[in-house]
Design an enzyme around this catalytic site. Structure first.
Site, PDB file in Angstrom:
ATOM      1  N   HIS A 128     -72.845 -10.938  -1.184  1.00 46.66           N
ATOM      2  CA  HIS A 128     -73.187  -9.654  -0.568  1.00 46.66           C
ATOM      3  C   HIS A 128     -72.739  -9.541   0.881  1.00 46.66           C
ATOM      4  O   HIS A 128     -72.876  -8.487   1.497  1.00 46.66           O
ATOM      5  CB  HIS A 128     -74.687  -9.411  -0.700  1.00 46.66           C
ATOM      6  CG  HIS A 128     -75.132  -9.418  -2.134  1.00 46.66           C
ATOM      7  ND1 HIS A 128     -75.693 -10.516  -2.744  1.00 46.66           N
ATOM      8  CD2 HIS A 128     -75.030  -8.460  -3.096  1.00 46.66           C
ATOM      9  CE1 HIS A 128     -75.941 -10.237  -4.021  1.00 46.66           C
ATOM     10  NE2 HIS A 128     -75.543  -9.002  -4.261  1.00 46.66           N
TER      11      HIS A 128
ATOM     12  N   HIS B 177     -71.871  -3.461  -4.164  1.00 44.08           N
ATOM     13  CA  HIS B 177     -71.025  -2.464  -4.801  1.00 44.08           C
ATOM     14  C   HIS B 177     -70.201  -1.750  -3.739  1.00 44.08           C
ATOM     15  O   HIS B 177     -70.683  -1.446  -2.651  1.00 44.08           O
ATOM     16  CB  HIS B 177     -71.852  -1.492  -5.645  1.00 44.08           C
ATOM     17  CG  HIS B 177     -72.921  -0.729  -4.894  1.00 44.08           C
ATOM     18  ND1 HIS B 177     -74.021  -1.326  -4.345  1.00 44.08           N
ATOM     19  CD2 HIS B 177     -73.026   0.583  -4.597  1.00 44.08           C
ATOM     20  CE1 HIS B 177     -74.781  -0.415  -3.747  1.00 44.08           C
ATOM     21  NE2 HIS B 177     -74.208   0.744  -3.891  1.00 44.08           N
TER      22      HIS B 177
ATOM     23  N   GLY C 256     -68.672   1.242  -9.002  1.00 45.21           N
ATOM     24  CA  GLY C 256     -68.073   2.571  -8.936  1.00 45.21           C
ATOM     25  C   GLY C 256     -66.570   2.594  -9.114  1.00 45.21           C
ATOM     26  O   GLY C 256     -65.894   3.506  -8.635  1.00 45.21           O
TER      27      GLY C 256
ATOM     28  N   MET D 285     -68.039  -2.011 -15.485  1.00 45.23           N
ATOM     29  CA  MET D 285     -69.053  -2.052 -16.539  1.00 45.23           C
ATOM     30  C   MET D 285     -68.973  -0.775 -17.381  1.00 45.23           C
ATOM     31  O   MET D 285     -68.229  -0.695 -18.340  1.00 45.23           O
ATOM     32  CB  MET D 285     -70.452  -2.228 -15.933  1.00 45.23           C
ATOM     33  CG  MET D 285     -70.665  -3.590 -15.287  1.00 45.23           C
ATOM     34  SD  MET D 285     -72.281  -3.782 -14.481  1.00 45.23           S
ATOM     35  CE  MET D 285     -73.370  -3.884 -15.890  1.00 45.23           C
ATOM     36  N   SER D 286     -69.735   0.244 -16.974  1.00 41.16           N
ATOM     37  CA  SER D 286     -69.853   1.467 -17.782  1.00 41.16           C
ATOM     38  C   SER D 286     -68.522   2.187 -17.968  1.00 41.16           C
ATOM     39  O   SER D 286     -68.310   2.853 -18.986  1.00 41.16           O
ATOM     40  CB  SER D 286     -70.879   2.416 -17.164  1.00 41.16           C
ATOM     41  OG  SER D 286     -70.530   2.739 -15.839  1.00 41.16           O
TER      42      SER D 286
END
Length: 201
Positions: free
Chosen positions: A106, A126, A160, A180-181
């Site tokens: 991070h 992210h 994103g 991912m998605s």
């Protein structure tokens, strides 16, 4: 790995047969398919990964998240460790013999520390706003660039990611992206992977 990397991360929403069906289509075009099934037990993940191997998904394409014993037992392509992983776990006997180990980080100091411990790559995010991290501000391209300049191992950007954003990510010096998605939830997962793949080339 000199070519740009594409990591595809499961999100715990699909059955093993659904994962197998999509993985069978996309594995030739991706660096790694991460099995990240946080709600499943160790036994369930072991059986699931075994099932994927039986369905013809190459072991080298599969990265197990957070479970070194499975990565070692099934000789998968890699292991992804969470940022909460205690110091020196990478050097533990559990991890010896695992082909490739990545750690989620991070900030830049954390990335440097993981590199010294022996991580083969780090995953940072992210980067852009994403539904999975609602209310948490993205770290952005500038922080990504600073982190890339801080380490000598590959940095994989997550969060994103869309095909249109790939170039700006690569311009920071990052070695690739994780999605991912954008792939698992796509109407055409193979088409989605090819769109990312083309941008990464």
């Amino acid at each position: 790995m000199s070519q740009k990397e594409l990591h595809v991360i499961s999100g715990g929403k699909h059955t093993w047969s659904e994962i197998a069906k999509i993985a069978a289509q996309i594995h030739p075009y991706v660096t790694a398919i991460h099995i990240r099934e946080k709600t499943k037990s160790l036994d369930e993940v072991f059986i699931g990964v075994q099932y994927l191997l039986e369905q013809g998904i190459p072991a080298k394409s599969l990265y197990v998240n957070g479970l070194p014993s499975i990565a070692l037992a099934l000789q998968t392509g890699g292991l992804q460790l969470p940022g909460t992983t205690p110091s020196l776990v990478i050097q533990d006997e559990f991890c010896r013999g695992i082909q490739r180990i990545g750690v989620s980080v991070h900030h830049a100091d954390e990335a440097k520390w993981r590199e010294k411990e022996g991580a083969d790559y780090v995953m940072f995010g992210h980067i852009f706003a994403t539904n999975s991290k609602q209310g948490v501000p993205p770290r952005g391209l500038e922080q990504l660039k600073q982190l890339v300049n801080h380490v000598n191992i590959p940095v994989i950007a997550i969060g994103g990611m869309t095909p249109a954003r790939v170039k700006s990510v690569l311009d920071t010096g990052a070695s690739g992206i994780a999605v991912m998605s954008g792939i698992w939830d796509a109407a055409d997962p193979l088409g989605a992977v090819l769109a990312y793949h083309d941008e990464l080339q």
